[in-house]
Design an enzyme around this catalytic site. Sequence first.
Site, PDB file in Angstrom:
ATOM      1  N   SER A   1       0.862  -1.184   0.000  1.00  0.00           N
ATOM      2  CA  SER A   1       0.000   0.000   0.000  1.00  0.00           C
ATOM      3  C   SER A   1       0.896   1.230   0.000  1.00  0.00           C
ATOM      4  O   SER A   1       1.828   1.329   0.812  1.00  0.00           O
ATOM      5  CB  SER A   1      -0.881  -0.019   1.248  1.00  0.00           C
ATOM      6  OG  SER A   1      -1.574   1.204   1.356  1.00  0.00           O
TER       7      SER A   1
ATOM      8  N   CYS B   1      -8.162   1.205  11.654  1.00  0.00           N
ATOM      9  CA  CYS B   1      -9.438   0.897  11.021  1.00  0.00           C
ATOM     10  C   CYS B   1     -10.535   0.712  12.056  1.00  0.00           C
ATOM     11  O   CYS B   1     -11.703   0.901  11.768  1.00  0.00           O
ATOM     12  CB  CYS B   1      -9.327  -0.360  10.174  1.00  0.00           C
ATOM     13  SG  CYS B   1      -8.021  -0.233   8.970  1.00  0.00           S
TER      14      CYS B   1
HETATM   15  N1  PLP Z   1      -3.063  -4.610   5.503  1.00  0.00           N
HETATM   16  C1  PLP Z   1      -2.550  -4.101   6.622  1.00  0.00           C
HETATM   17  C2  PLP Z   1      -1.658  -4.940   7.473  1.00  0.00           C
HETATM   18  C3  PLP Z   1      -2.843  -2.791   7.005  1.00  0.00           C
HETATM   19  O1  PLP Z   1      -2.331  -2.294   8.127  1.00  0.00           O
HETATM   20  C4  PLP Z   1      -3.697  -2.020   6.166  1.00  0.00           C
HETATM   21  C5  PLP Z   1      -4.078  -0.634   6.540  1.00  0.00           C
HETATM   22  O2  PLP Z   1      -4.057  -0.251   7.678  1.00  0.00           O
HETATM   23  C6  PLP Z   1      -4.195  -2.599   4.992  1.00  0.00           C
HETATM   24  C7  PLP Z   1      -3.858  -3.903   4.691  1.00  0.00           C
HETATM   25  C8  PLP Z   1      -5.110  -1.840   4.065  1.00  0.00           C
HETATM   26  O3  PLP Z   1      -4.392  -0.958   3.248  1.00  0.00           O
HETATM   27  P1  PLP Z   1      -5.138   0.307   2.585  1.00  0.00           P
HETATM   28  O4  PLP Z   1      -5.297   1.319   3.676  1.00  0.00           O
HETATM   29  O5  PLP Z   1      -4.200   0.763   1.514  1.00  0.00           O
HETATM   30  O6  PLP Z   1      -6.427  -0.185   2.042  1.00  0.00           O
END
Ligand code: PLP
Length: 391
Positions: A199, A327
């Site tokens: 990301s 999140c």
């Molecule tokens: N995977 C992990 C381990 C993350 O910490 C996050 C975001 O916090 C994501 C996936 C999701 O990424 P994005 O914010 O680009 O959707």
Amino acid sequence: MTQRVYLDWNATGRLRPEARQALQDALALAGNPSSVHAEGRAARRLIEGAREQVAALVAARPADVFFTSGGTEANILALSPAIETLTEKRPRGPLLISAIEHSSVRSGGRFSRQAVTEIAVDGEGRVDLAALAEAVSGTTRPLVSLMLANNETGVVQPVAQAAAIVHAAGGLLHVDAVQAAGRIPCEIGLLGADLITLSAHKIGGPKGVGALIRLSEDIHLADPLVRGGGQERGTRAGTENVAGIAGFGAAAAAASREHAEEATHMLALRNLIEDGLRAVAPQTVIFGAGAERLPNTTLFSLEGMKAETAVIAFDLEGVALSSGAACSSGKVQPSHVLAAMGVSPLLLRGAVRVSLGWETTEADVAQFLRAWRKVSTALSKRSKEQRGMAA
Ligand code: PLP
């Protein structure tokens, strides 16, 4: 006015100057990368340049990089029973994930709920490899999704060992390296991953762009999430986010160049933080402290502390940090990561995450520790009063 200190880099980081410049330059372009005229070709060149830069960060081939709208979409694109290899075109399943994955992986992607099995972690937050071996042993074509480093604890997972187990069982391994990239080495081949998610905004690029990267062209993502035009070689339809992708490329190049030095710097600061936390309140618990962790992450707690209250108190002192995963912040929900690690409810309630970035300084750490002194003094005063009242 109090100086603001940003210590929530696992939620998102500040744009690197190189990424900001690349974004601005790309925004000035008119062309659609699918157009054949000079303007279109200029936009295409930006995307293909960025593809090379992102591929280099994980030592993959540019042709194996598929841009998406972020880590979430890349994870869901990867999690499909329809991933094919040269030798195996029948549907894959079950999907095995660790109990501490990001919510986008926990959603199961395109697998049904019944086809998803969670693998336990130990008290330090590392996936239980014996449990993984047992879970894959009864399957024929499993897909396993394991993060390289956890977003809450920073604990690094034994991905290469997991890969050996998964491959011996005829399975494929998807690795969510969103938090690890730019902080620890992430070469796709060395990890033993078949697919890897990145990301942009976690490595100093813009929000809303990411990538799913495959080990080789032998892996075919036969089940696109976004269908329509033939962009990203038919794997992700829609006119590309040219500026976002250019910013992602520039951030990846900077992260490839700087990550070793930045990691040493962040680790020194993290050690100051952890020493300072314990010096002020010796009962402070640092989760995953016995495991290998990212150099930038500390998740800590103290009995009697409430994470939401602590985060607000830190904010009033000018320090931005978070309680558990970004999140889920805003909702007072216990962390599934700490619950999976068997952390007691009393400690779980108080878990606060400090995460550092390339811009963090010793002065930031000093301000954080001054704030911690105030927060923990207020806490012990309150619990003394409560004990007094109870007596
Ligand atoms: N995977 C992990 C381990 C993350 O910490 C996050 C975001 O916090 C994501 C996936 C999701 O990424 P994005 O914010 O680009 O959707």
